[in-house]
Motif scaffolding. Structure first.
Motif, PDB file in Angstrom:
ATOM      1  N   GLY A 371       0.801  -1.220   0.000  1.00  0.00           N
ATOM      2  CA  GLY A 371       0.000   0.000   0.000  1.00  0.00           C
ATOM      3  C   GLY A 371       0.830   1.264   0.000  1.00  0.00           C
ATOM      4  O   GLY A 371       0.437   2.271   0.614  1.00  0.00           O
ATOM      5  N   LEU A 372       1.972   1.266  -0.689  1.00  0.00           N
ATOM      6  CA  LEU A 372       2.869   2.421  -0.680  1.00  0.00           C
ATOM      7  C   LEU A 372       3.157   2.948  -2.081  1.00  0.00           C
ATOM      8  O   LEU A 372       4.213   3.525  -2.328  1.00  0.00           O
ATOM      9  N   ASP A 373       2.206   2.792  -2.999  1.00  0.00           N
ATOM     10  CA  ASP A 373       2.357   3.447  -4.306  1.00  0.00           C
ATOM     11  C   ASP A 373       2.178   4.962  -4.159  1.00  0.00           C
ATOM     12  O   ASP A 373       2.895   5.748  -4.784  1.00  0.00           O
ATOM     13  N   ALA A 374       1.214   5.349  -3.342  1.00  0.00           N
ATOM     14  CA  ALA A 374       0.927   6.770  -3.117  1.00  0.00           C
ATOM     15  C   ALA A 374       0.264   6.913  -1.754  1.00  0.00           C
ATOM     16  O   ALA A 374      -0.188   5.927  -1.155  1.00  0.00           O
ATOM     17  N   VAL A 375       0.198   8.145  -1.247  1.00  0.00           N
ATOM     18  CA  VAL A 375      -0.398   8.401   0.051  1.00  0.00           C
ATOM     19  C   VAL A 375      -1.364   9.580  -0.062  1.00  0.00           C
ATOM     20  O   VAL A 375      -1.107  10.539  -0.803  1.00  0.00           O
ATOM     21  N   ILE A 376      -2.466   9.479   0.659  1.00  0.00           N
ATOM     22  CA  ILE A 376      -3.436  10.577   0.699  1.00  0.00           C
ATOM     23  C   ILE A 376      -3.056  11.508   1.851  1.00  0.00           C
ATOM     24  O   ILE A 376      -3.023  11.089   3.016  1.00  0.00           O
ATOM     25  N   GLY A 377      -2.733  12.768   1.543  1.00  0.00           N
ATOM     26  CA  GLY A 377      -2.329  13.732   2.556  1.00  0.00           C
ATOM     27  C   GLY A 377      -3.501  14.246   3.376  1.00  0.00           C
ATOM     28  O   GLY A 377      -4.671  13.993   3.061  1.00  0.00           O
ATOM     29  N   LEU A 378      -3.181  14.990   4.439  1.00  0.00           N
ATOM     30  CA  LEU A 378      -4.223  15.562   5.294  1.00  0.00           C
ATOM     31  C   LEU A 378      -5.087  16.559   4.538  1.00  0.00           C
ATOM     32  O   LEU A 378      -6.254  16.784   4.892  1.00  0.00           O
ATOM     33  N   ASP A 379      -4.524  17.146   3.470  1.00  0.00           N
ATOM     34  CA  ASP A 379      -5.290  18.104   2.668  1.00  0.00           C
ATOM     35  C   ASP A 379      -6.133  17.422   1.602  1.00  0.00           C
ATOM     36  O   ASP A 379      -6.810  18.081   0.803  1.00  0.00           O
ATOM     37  N   GLY A 380      -6.081  16.088   1.555  1.00  0.00           N
ATOM     38  CA  GLY A 380      -6.869  15.344   0.579  1.00  0.00           C
ATOM     39  C   GLY A 380      -6.182  15.125  -0.748  1.00  0.00           C
ATOM     40  O   GLY A 380      -6.720  14.442  -1.623  1.00  0.00           O
ATOM     41  N   ARG A 381      -4.995  15.698  -0.908  1.00  0.00           N
ATOM     42  CA  ARG A 381      -4.266  15.515  -2.158  1.00  0.00           C
ATOM     43  C   ARG A 381      -3.540  14.174  -2.152  1.00  0.00           C
ATOM     44  O   ARG A 381      -3.084  13.689  -1.118  1.00  0.00           O
ATOM     45  N   LEU A 382      -3.411  13.587  -3.345  1.00  0.00           N
ATOM     46  CA  LEU A 382      -2.736  12.313  -3.504  1.00  0.00           C
ATOM     47  C   LEU A 382      -1.284  12.546  -3.913  1.00  0.00           C
ATOM     48  O   LEU A 382      -1.011  13.282  -4.867  1.00  0.00           O
ATOM     49  N   HIS A 383      -0.348  11.944  -3.187  1.00  0.00           N
ATOM     50  CA  HIS A 383       1.076  12.112  -3.467  1.00  0.00           C
ATOM     51  C   HIS A 383       1.671  10.759  -3.879  1.00  0.00           C
ATOM     52  O   HIS A 383       1.673   9.812  -3.079  1.00  0.00           O
ATOM     53  N   ALA A 384       2.166  10.667  -5.117  1.00  0.00           N
ATOM     54  CA  ALA A 384       2.867   9.460  -5.557  1.00  0.00           C
ATOM     55  C   ALA A 384       4.220   9.415  -4.858  1.00  0.00           C
ATOM     56  O   ALA A 384       4.967  10.402  -4.852  1.00  0.00           O
ATOM     57  N   LEU A 385       4.551   8.286  -4.256  1.00  0.00           N
ATOM     58  CA  LEU A 385       5.754   8.167  -3.446  1.00  0.00           C
ATOM     59  C   LEU A 385       6.967   7.833  -4.305  1.00  0.00           C
ATOM     60  O   LEU A 385       6.940   6.916  -5.129  1.00  0.00           O
ATOM     61  N   SER A 386       8.035   8.574  -4.069  1.00  0.00           N
ATOM     62  CA  SER A 386       9.275   8.398  -4.828  1.00  0.00           C
ATOM     63  C   SER A 386      10.063   7.213  -4.282  1.00  0.00           C
ATOM     64  O   SER A 386      10.185   7.028  -3.066  1.00  0.00           O
ATOM     65  N   LEU A 387      10.625   6.421  -5.183  1.00  0.00           N
ATOM     66  CA  LEU A 387      11.307   5.189  -4.797  1.00  0.00           C
ATOM     67  C   LEU A 387      12.448   4.902  -5.761  1.00  0.00           C
ATOM     68  O   LEU A 387      12.330   5.129  -6.971  1.00  0.00           O
ATOM     69  N   GLN A 388      13.575   4.416  -5.237  1.00  0.00           N
ATOM     70  CA  GLN A 388      14.667   3.963  -6.084  1.00  0.00           C
ATOM     71  C   GLN A 388      15.417   2.817  -5.393  1.00  0.00           C
ATOM     72  O   GLN A 388      15.428   2.731  -4.164  1.00  0.00           O
ATOM     73  N   GLY A 389      15.986   1.961  -6.170  1.00  0.00           N
ATOM     74  CA  GLY A 389      16.692   0.820  -5.587  1.00  0.00           C
ATOM     75  C   GLY A 389      17.354  -0.019  -6.649  1.00  0.00           C
ATOM     76  O   GLY A 389      17.398   0.325  -7.835  1.00  0.00           O
ATOM     77  N   GLY A 390      17.884  -1.156  -6.218  1.00  0.00           N
ATOM     78  CA  GLY A 390      18.543  -2.051  -7.153  1.00  0.00           C
ATOM     79  C   GLY A 390      19.285  -3.153  -6.434  1.00  0.00           C
ATOM     80  O   GLY A 390      19.238  -3.282  -5.204  1.00  0.00           O
ATOM     81  N   PHE A 391      19.992  -3.948  -7.207  1.00  0.00           N
ATOM     82  CA  PHE A 391      20.765  -5.061  -6.655  1.00  0.00           C
ATOM     83  C   PHE A 391      21.870  -5.419  -7.643  1.00  0.00           C
ATOM     84  O   PHE A 391      21.824  -5.070  -8.833  1.00  0.00           O
ATOM     85  N   VAL A 392      22.867  -6.133  -7.145  1.00  0.00           N
ATOM     86  CA  VAL A 392      23.912  -6.699  -7.990  1.00  0.00           C
ATOM     87  C   VAL A 392      24.284  -8.057  -7.411  1.00  0.00           C
ATOM     88  O   VAL A 392      24.341  -8.231  -6.180  1.00  0.00           O
ATOM     89  N   GLY A 393      24.480  -9.026  -8.268  1.00  0.00           N
ATOM     90  CA  GLY A 393      24.836 -10.373  -7.837  1.00  0.00           C
ATOM     91  C   GLY A 393      25.978 -10.918  -8.670  1.00  0.00           C
ATOM     92  O   GLY A 393      26.082 -10.636  -9.874  1.00  0.00           O
ATOM     93  N   TYR A 394      26.831 -11.690  -8.022  1.00  0.00           N
ATOM     94  CA  TYR A 394      27.970 -12.305  -8.722  1.00  0.00           C
ATOM     95  C   TYR A 394      27.938 -13.810  -8.469  1.00  0.00           C
ATOM     96  O   TYR A 394      27.906 -14.248  -7.311  1.00  0.00           O
ATOM     97  N   THR A 395      27.924 -14.587  -9.536  1.00  0.00           N
ATOM     98  CA  THR A 395      27.921 -16.047  -9.449  1.00  0.00           C
ATOM     99  C   THR A 395      29.290 -16.579  -9.839  1.00  0.00           C
ATOM    100  O   THR A 395      29.799 -16.257 -10.919  1.00  0.00           O
ATOM    101  N   HIS A 396      29.869 -17.388  -8.962  1.00  0.00           N
ATOM    102  CA  HIS A 396      31.182 -17.997  -9.239  1.00  0.00           C
ATOM    103  C   HIS A 396      31.046 -19.520  -9.185  1.00  0.00           C
ATOM    104  O   HIS A 396      30.514 -20.071  -8.216  1.00  0.00           O
TER     105      HIS A 396
END
Length: 476
Positions: A371-396
């Motif tokens: 439930g964290l795509d966006a949040v409804i503020g106290l003023d009733g406006r909808l705010h899309a939540l900013s998100l960034q991430g990633g991963f790296v994997g090494y197979t030997h």
């Protein structure tokens, strides 16, 4: 010489009669009878010619080796004559090993083979049809020890790690087989391209039992896919090889209903366009407000495959909204992901993924369903939540039987005053494992995992997990 001529003529006649993998056993027996009659007629003509020349006819070679009772089942003949499974081809991507094997279920242009199953072994022909089927899956037992509470006892989901809980320092041992999987696949050629049907399940449908959970149920004709399975935005071929079921939280991961079509852009290059079920997941809702889905999620991905690996760039656009008694609001969200794989040396492999955007939580392994795509503020406006991430994997690969994976992942959400103090802010995920596969269908290993969760108010919690797994594959 006489025997040689007869055998040569017989061989030519046999090669001239096409053998199809889809023929029934009865039809094949009839073909053999016809060939026997043809050979006998040819031999009679040779006898007549030799008699006319004053020669004694040579004895005939025995034909018992091709008696109808010696005919093998159609499925055996399919493999013996090397008939290709529809959509096989040769996988461009380098072969790789994977415990969870997400690549096997992934949709590909013209249903081509993937890096974990380049030969599409195990298919059987259905008599009197052009359809081939395969039953697959595996049984997997996981033994898990947590140094302190991890939230989810069955899979390592870093966003569920308790923070500030009174029972947070309690260690735990767990034994389960929920990742056990069953799959059914059918393929056949058509005038519109190769047709593939794929069905797969596991038993993660409930937290306190072994409830059946659908993973995939889709059909694909040529390059057009329709059904339920991996979101087009995610890249199954970039997911690292872990004993843990969840994988890094910063990876793109979602099972969803949708339709997509792929366009070939030259050898190894494709462009895919998709429309999928939206399901906006919002924070701050009340009994008077509900999320509203007016448009499907639209995804476009560009992919390049080469012998060294692959690169995929995907983008998704979303319409987020809610309806309330006093007010409603709409926002556009979306994001992008760059992912891929690359061989290192002769056997080692690097896997990675980077993603970012607004309203993208649903498409990440850590936050889907939170439930964290966006949040409804106290003023009733909808705010899309900013998100960034990633991963790296090494197979030997230490040897053909032993391999290890070192993986790091991170997912970060921007601070937002409209979110609760204990809402997600950041997670970190680390893994090192040692996996032994003494036989293709038998895999066992040990894995050390570390996870950390930070909340919006800055409080943190972490834990370590030791996991051992034993797995038996039905077809490998």
């Amino acid at each position: 010489m006489r025997c040689s001529v007869v055998l040569l003529i017989g061989a030519m006649a046999m090669f001239a009669a096409p053998v199809h993998a889809q023929d029934s056993a009865d039809a094949l027996r009839q073909d053999i009878r016809t060939l026997r009659q043809t050979l006998e007629a040819m031999e009679q003509r040779l006898d007549a010619l030799e008699t006319a020349e004053g020669k004694t006819p040579a004895p005939r070679p025995a034909l018992a080796a091709v008696a109808p009772t010696a005919i093998a089942p159609a499925a055996t003949l399919t493999q013996a004559v090397g008939t290709q499974v529809p959509g096989t081809g040769h996988a461009i991507l380098p072969p790789r090993d994977s415990v969870a094997d997400p690549s096997s279920a992934a949709s590909r242009p013209d249903s081509a083979a993937g890096p974990t199953d380049p030969e599409l072994k195990g298919f059987l022909a259905i008599p009197n049809t052009d359809t081939l089927i395969r039953i697959g899956g595996y049984a997997k037992l996981d033994a898990i020890t947590d140094a302190r509470a991890a939230g989810d006892e069955d899979q390592f989901v870093t966003s569920s790690i308790p923070v500030g809980s009174s029972h947070r320092d309690v260690s735990n041992f767990n034994l389960h087989a929920k990742q056990t999987r069953f799959s059914f696949e059918a393929r056949r050629p058509t005038t519109r391209g190769n047709l593939r049907f794929y069905l797969e399940n596991d038993f993660f449908g409930s937290s306190d039992g072994y409830q059946f959970r659908l993973r995939h149920a889709y059909g694909q004709l040529g390059n057009t896919y329709a059904g339920y399975g991996y979101a087009t935005f995610m890249d199954a071929d970039s997911l690292p090889d872990t004993l843990d079921f969840a994988g890094p939280g910063g990876a793109g991961y979602l099972l969803v209903a949708g339709i997509h079509h792929s366009f070939a852009m030259g050898k190894g290059n494709t462009l895919t366009v998709a429309a999928e079920d939206p399901d906006a997941q919002l924070a701050g809702t009340t009994d008077d407000t509900v999320s509203a889905n007016r448009l499907p999620d639209v995804t476009v991905t560009a992919r390049m495959e080469r012998e060294w690996g692959h690169l995929q760039l995907g983008g998704v656009a979303r319409s987020l909204g809610y309806d309330g008694d006093q007010r409603d609001d709409r926002r556009f969200g979306g994001g992008a992901q760059l992912s891929g794989s690359a061989t290192v040396g002769e056997q080692d492999l690097v896997l990675f993924g980077l993603l970012g955007g607004k309203g993208l939580s649903r498409y990440t392994a850590d936050l889907t369903g939170s439930g964290l795509d966006a949040v409804i503020g106290l003023d009733g406006r909808l705010h899309a939540l900013s998100l960034q991430g990633g991963f790296v994997g090494y197979t030997h690969y230490w040897s053909p039987l032993w391999r290890s994976n070192l993986i790091y992942g991170q997912l970060t959400m921007a601070r937002n005053a409209a979110l609760a103090a204990d809402a997600f802010r950041q997670s970190r995920y680390g893994v090192f494992n040692l996996i032994w596969s003494p036989a293709p269908s038998w895999t066992m290993g040990m894995e050390l995992l570390y996870g950390q969760l930070e909340q919006q108010d800055g409080q943190r919690g972490d834990t370590m997990r030791l996991q051992g797994s034993l797995q038996y594959n039905f077809i490998k």
